[in-house]
Design a protein around this motif. Structure first.
Motif, short mmCIF file in Angstrom:
data_model
loop_
_atom_site.label_atom_id
_atom_site.label_comp_id
_atom_site.label_asym_id
_atom_site.label_seq_id
_atom_site.Cartn_x
_atom_site.Cartn_y
_atom_site.Cartn_z
N LEU A 70 0.83 -1.21 0.00
CA LEU A 70 0.00 0.00 0.00
C LEU A 70 0.86 1.26 0.00
O LEU A 70 0.62 2.21 -0.75
N HIS A 74 1.34 4.43 -2.93
CA HIS A 74 1.03 5.82 -2.60
C HIS A 74 2.31 6.59 -2.30
O HIS A 74 2.34 7.44 -1.42
N TRP A 79 -1.30 11.44 -5.65
CA TRP A 79 -1.86 10.15 -6.07
C TRP A 79 -3.38 10.15 -6.07
O TRP A 79 -4.02 9.30 -6.69
N GLU A 110 -8.27 -3.78 8.05
CA GLU A 110 -8.18 -3.38 6.65
C GLU A 110 -7.35 -2.10 6.63
O GLU A 110 -7.38 -1.33 7.59
N LEU A 111 -6.65 -1.88 5.55
CA LEU A 111 -5.76 -0.73 5.46
C LEU A 111 -6.20 0.22 4.34
O LEU A 111 -6.75 -0.21 3.33
N ALA A 112 -5.93 1.49 4.54
CA ALA A 112 -6.19 2.49 3.50
C ALA A 112 -5.30 3.70 3.77
O ALA A 112 -4.73 3.83 4.86
N PRO A 115 -6.44 10.71 2.20
CA PRO A 115 -6.02 11.66 1.17
C PRO A 115 -5.59 13.02 1.71
O PRO A 115 -4.92 13.77 1.02
N ASP A 116 -5.99 13.37 2.95
CA ASP A 116 -5.67 14.72 3.45
C ASP A 116 -4.22 14.83 3.89
O ASP A 116 -3.58 15.87 3.69
N GLU A 123 -8.56 -0.14 9.92
CA GLU A 123 -10.01 -0.12 10.07
C GLU A 123 -10.55 -1.52 10.33
O GLU A 123 -10.09 -2.51 9.75
N THR B 23 -9.30 7.34 -6.55
CA THR B 23 -7.98 7.11 -7.14
C THR B 23 -7.14 6.14 -6.32
O THR B 23 -5.98 5.90 -6.66
N SER B 24 -7.69 5.62 -5.26
CA SER B 24 -6.97 4.63 -4.48
C SER B 24 -7.86 3.39 -4.32
O SER B 24 -9.02 3.51 -3.92
N SER B 25 -7.30 2.24 -4.61
CA SER B 25 -8.06 1.00 -4.44
C SER B 25 -8.32 0.71 -2.97
O SER B 25 -9.18 -0.10 -2.64
N SER B 26 -7.57 1.40 -2.09
CA SER B 26 -7.75 1.15 -0.66
C SER B 26 -9.00 1.82 -0.10
O SER B 26 -9.33 1.64 1.06
N TRP B 27 -9.71 2.62 -0.92
CA TRP B 27 -10.88 3.34 -0.44
C TRP B 27 -12.15 2.50 -0.49
O TRP B 27 -13.24 3.00 -0.17
N ALA B 29 -13.64 -1.58 0.41
CA ALA B 29 -13.41 -2.95 0.84
C ALA B 29 -14.03 -3.82 -0.25
O ALA B 29 -15.24 -4.07 -0.25
N ARG B 34 -17.89 -2.29 0.22
CA ARG B 34 -18.15 -1.23 1.22
C ARG B 34 -17.22 -0.04 0.96
O ARG B 34 -16.01 -0.18 0.89
N LYS B 36 -15.23 3.14 1.94
CA LYS B 36 -14.58 3.61 3.17
C LYS B 36 -14.61 5.15 3.23
O LYS B 36 -14.76 5.82 2.20
N TYR B 37 -14.40 5.67 4.44
CA TYR B 37 -14.54 7.12 4.65
C TYR B 37 -13.55 7.94 3.83
O TYR B 37 -13.82 9.09 3.49
N GLN B 38 -12.40 7.32 3.50
CA GLN B 38 -11.38 8.08 2.76
C GLN B 38 -11.92 8.64 1.44
O GLN B 38 -11.46 9.67 0.95
N MET B 41 -13.20 12.09 2.37
CA MET B 41 -12.40 13.03 3.17
C MET B 41 -11.95 14.20 2.30
O MET B 41 -11.56 14.01 1.15
N ALA B 43 -9.68 17.15 0.66
CA ALA B 43 -8.29 17.35 0.31
C ALA B 43 -7.70 18.44 1.21
O ALA B 43 -8.45 19.08 1.96
N PHE B 69 -11.55 14.65 -15.36
CA PHE B 69 -10.82 14.38 -14.12
C PHE B 69 -9.37 14.10 -14.53
O PHE B 69 -8.92 12.96 -14.59
N TYR B 77 -6.58 10.87 -14.58
CA TYR B 77 -6.11 10.14 -13.42
C TYR B 77 -6.62 8.71 -13.51
O TYR B 77 -7.69 8.45 -14.07
#
Lengths: 177, 142
Positions: A70, A74, A79, A110-112, A115-116, A123, B23-27, B29, B34, B36-38, B41, B43, B69, B77
């Protein structure tokens, strides 16, 4: 030509051997890519600090390898298509420490990446309405937040590198039941 | 009611879907679909960029992203999909939806919690973003 460190290779070795895998990565690391160098340098610092025993890493090998993958994905600023910074080595190390400090009774998170500020978020969830997460950033203070149905809560907890804060353990237990 | 260049109303209706390109696969599940909050969020500029996606198919969503975009060089992107949430869920979480048509259909989610303690500010924002994400649906791109 030196062989670059492959993150996949690192993850595969991690399953087998705990701290030994980190030493192996350190010894072999002559990566030609920025990403490979990033992973190798972090492995070097973790071995030097001797904070992570083979048994701890072994129990969390899967999520540790996911963590490094991960971070590699990033590693460049922007990104997110906006102004997100890159994940730093310090954040990566701190996230690894927190994962290693989790009691064995706690499932892998779970990991993420946030962006801020490019914090790494751990999580735990039990459906979309029961979620708790903790963000590991540059400082010892971690922003935490949870949702349990209509109940929403948040806090800041301090992680000293060794002991998971009670608020974090409580949040995990609250959502997992 | 005034209209924007895209033809959409200047006022966002509560039933409108808002798409957040991820833009992130981690956002997400993936195994559970599901969001995720990211994904929601803000910028560092304190805005979360979304697109009003009423009447758009998934294919049209991706084509819109390819065109609008994009980075400073005009290259799209890489997106993994879109988190889509109803505008009323955002408003009920206390966040404003401000149409901002540089790109067509674009809007900003604004009004995130502020605090002099940055970690506390972040924890408050995470709580709001979690609330929004809990009502969002994931649209994966291929």
């Amino acid at each position: 030509m030196p062989e670059p460190v492959s993150i996949i290779t690192f993850a595969g070795v991690a399953v087998l051997g705990g701290a030994g895998c980190l030493r192996e990565t350190q010894a072999r690391s002559s990566g030609v890519s920025d990403q490979a160098g990033f992973v190798a340098e972090t492995a070097r610092s973790l071995v030097a600090r001797n904070d992570l025993t083979a048994s701890i890493i072994g129990n969390r090998a899967e999520v540790m390898s996911e963590l490094y993958e991960l971070a590699g994905e990033h590693a460049q600023p922007g990104w997110d298509g906006a102004e997100a910074p890159a994940v730093s080595e310090a954040v990566l190390e701190r996230a690894a420490e927190l994962i290693a400090a989790l009691p064995s009774s706690v499932p892998n998170p779970e990991l993420a990446v946030d962006p801020d500020d490019a914090a790494i978020a751990l999580e735990w969830s039990n459906g979309p309405h029961r979620v708790f997460s903790v963000s590991v950033g540059e400082s010892q203070r971690m922003a935490c937040a949870g949702i349990d149905g209509t109940d929403v809560w948040h806090n800041v907890s301090r992680f000293d590198g060794a002991t998971v804060p009670p608020f974090v353990l409580h949040g995990i237990q609250k959502v997992l039941g | 009611m005034s209209q924007l260049p895209s033809g959409l109303s200047a006022e966002v209706d509560g039933g409108e879907p808002l798409a957040r390109y991820c833009t992130s696969s981690s956002w997400v599940a993936k195994s559970k679909g599901r969001v995720k909050y990211q994904a929601f969020m803000p910028a560092p500029d304190d805005d979360t960029s979304v697109y009003r996606s009423e009447g758009m198919s998934d294919g049209e969503l991706w084509a819109h992203a390819d065109r609008y975009f994009v980075n400073a060089e005009g290259e799209p992107y890489r997106i993994h999909g879109a988190a889509v949430v109803e505008a009323s869920c955002v408003s009920e979480a206390g966040i404003q939806i401000i149409p901002d048509e540089g790109p067509p259909r674009h809007a900003n989610l604004r009004g995130w919690p502020l605090d002099a303690d940055l970690e506390l500010q972040k924890s408050k924002r995470k709580a709001v973003a979690k609330r929004i994400a809990s009502e969002a649906k994931w649209h994966g791109k291929g």
